[in-house]
Design a protein around this motif. Structure first.
Motif, PDB file in Angstrom:
ATOM      1  N   ALA A   1      63.763 -24.667  36.131  1.00 27.87           N
ATOM      2  CA  ALA A   1      62.496 -25.386  35.944  1.00 27.87           C
ATOM      3  C   ALA A   1      61.456 -24.461  35.320  1.00 27.87           C
ATOM      4  O   ALA A   1      61.431 -23.258  35.573  1.00 27.87           O
ATOM      5  N   THR A   2      60.604 -25.045  34.497  1.00 27.90           N
ATOM      6  CA  THR A   2      59.464 -24.319  33.949  1.00 27.90           C
ATOM      7  C   THR A   2      58.286 -24.471  34.903  1.00 27.90           C
ATOM      8  O   THR A   2      57.952 -25.580  35.313  1.00 27.90           O
ATOM      9  N   ILE A   3      57.672 -23.349  35.265  1.00 26.15           N
ATOM     10  CA  ILE A   3      56.562 -23.362  36.205  1.00 26.15           C
ATOM     11  C   ILE A   3      55.264 -23.616  35.441  1.00 26.15           C
ATOM     12  O   ILE A   3      54.927 -22.876  34.508  1.00 26.15           O
ATOM     13  N   VAL A   4      54.548 -24.670  35.819  1.00 26.90           N
ATOM     14  CA  VAL A   4      53.256 -24.992  35.211  1.00 26.90           C
ATOM     15  C   VAL A   4      52.162 -24.516  36.161  1.00 26.90           C
ATOM     16  O   VAL A   4      52.057 -24.992  37.292  1.00 26.90           O
ATOM     17  N   ALA A   5      51.359 -23.556  35.715  1.00 24.36           N
ATOM     18  CA  ALA A   5      50.307 -22.979  36.555  1.00 24.36           C
ATOM     19  C   ALA A   5      49.094 -22.671  35.694  1.00 24.36           C
ATOM     20  O   ALA A   5      49.195 -22.563  34.467  1.00 24.36           O
ATOM     21  N   HIS A   6      47.955 -22.511  36.327  1.00 25.83           N
ATOM     22  CA  HIS A   6      46.770 -22.163  35.563  1.00 25.83           C
ATOM     23  C   HIS A   6      46.870 -20.735  35.059  1.00 25.83           C
ATOM     24  O   HIS A   6      47.466 -19.862  35.701  1.00 25.83           O
TER      25      HIS A   6
END
Length: 285
Positions: free
Chosen positions: A139-144
């Motif tokens: 999974a690709t981690i989406v974070a600020h």
């Protein structure tokens, strides 16, 4: 006569920081000779019942809309959003055991569809325990963007976990944080398959933490959020600033919200937040 800290330490005001530090440590030892750093005495025995205790990790599944599920059963929720040929997950709280149980449920709900995205709202420890697990399955981690340096240094790294080794420690992947395993969000981000759209927004201003993300499904009118409005307990005055930030963000983005899906607590109608704001605001009392 005012108290002089330099006189108390017995050093002149022209002393360097290092000299002041040494004088403080010397005085502390003189005044507290019984303090022994890292000496905790005899270890406290662990009761046999506690040492042998096992805890089953169960995941409760609740459908919020077509292809949208709450994955609860623990102290914090994850949410699954199913797309045409992949799945996005909102939040990875707890630990690896919890995340593996959630992933197993997702495989049952959407067989054959990979978890392509994991949205991480913020880097508090109880919300990122499963990030390495999702990273390992691709999974690709989406974070600020404000959280990426910390995540790369202390979480999404090859640094092994020695007390309770996780799958990244046992079977290190070829890439961990080379830059294409995460998406750094600045203001907003969109996940879509041209049929369903999931919008990710940066929530500000906020005292609770920097770099907070929330997500929104326009067609289903669902907002997913963490720590901005918890529903597992009655609203408290201390939560008012975060609640106001959430309401402001929704208003600023002109979002049409029907359901508020929190990480802590069950989903509630948007009107529940509005009522809580009305009750807690000082000018409404």
């Amino acid at each position: 006569m005012s108290w002089d800290p330099y006189a108390a330490l017995g050093v002149p005001k022209s002393s360097s920081a290092e000299d002041i530090r040494k004088a403080y440590r010397k005085l502390a030892k003189e005044l507290h000779p019984d303090v022994r750093p890292n000496d905790c005495g005899a270890p406290v025995p662990v009761p046999e019942s506690v040492a042998r205790a096992t805890y089953e990790t169960s995941v409760g599944v609740e459908q919020l809309a077509d292809g949208v599920y709450l994955l609860g059963g623990g102290p914090a929720n994850s949410y699954m959003i199913e797309f045409r040929d992949f799945v996005a997950v909102f939040e990875a709280p707890g630990n690896e055991e919890r995340s593996l149980a959630v992933i197993e449920e997702i495989a049952k709900l959407a067989p054959g569809k990979p978890i392509r995205w994991l949205i991480s709202t913020h880097p508090h420890f109880d919300h990122i325990g499963g990030l390495r697990t999702y990273l390992h399955i691709g999974a690709t981690i989406v974070a600020h963007m404000k959280n990426i340096p910390f995540l790369n240094r202390d979480v999404l790294s090859y640094e092994p976990r020695t007390v309770a080794p996780d799958i990244v420690s046992r079977w290190p992947p070829t890439e961990v944080a080379e830059g294409y395993n995460y998406e750094a969000v600045q203001e907003n981000y969109v996940i879509t398959d041209n049929e369903r759209i999931l919008r990710v927004y940066y929530v500000q201003p906020l005292r609770h933490v920097e770099g907070m993300l929330m997500a929104y499904l326009p067609r289903e009118r669902i907002v997913f959020q963490a720590d901005l409005f918890d529903t597992h307990e009655p609203p408290k005055a201390a939560q008012l600033p975060a609640m106001q930030s959430l309401a402001t963000q929704v208003q600023r983005m002109q979002l049409d919200v029907a359901t508020l899906a929190p990480v802590h607590g069950p989903p509630v109608p948007w009107s529940t937040l509005e009522s809580a704001l009305e009750m807690l605001r000082p000018d409404s009392r």
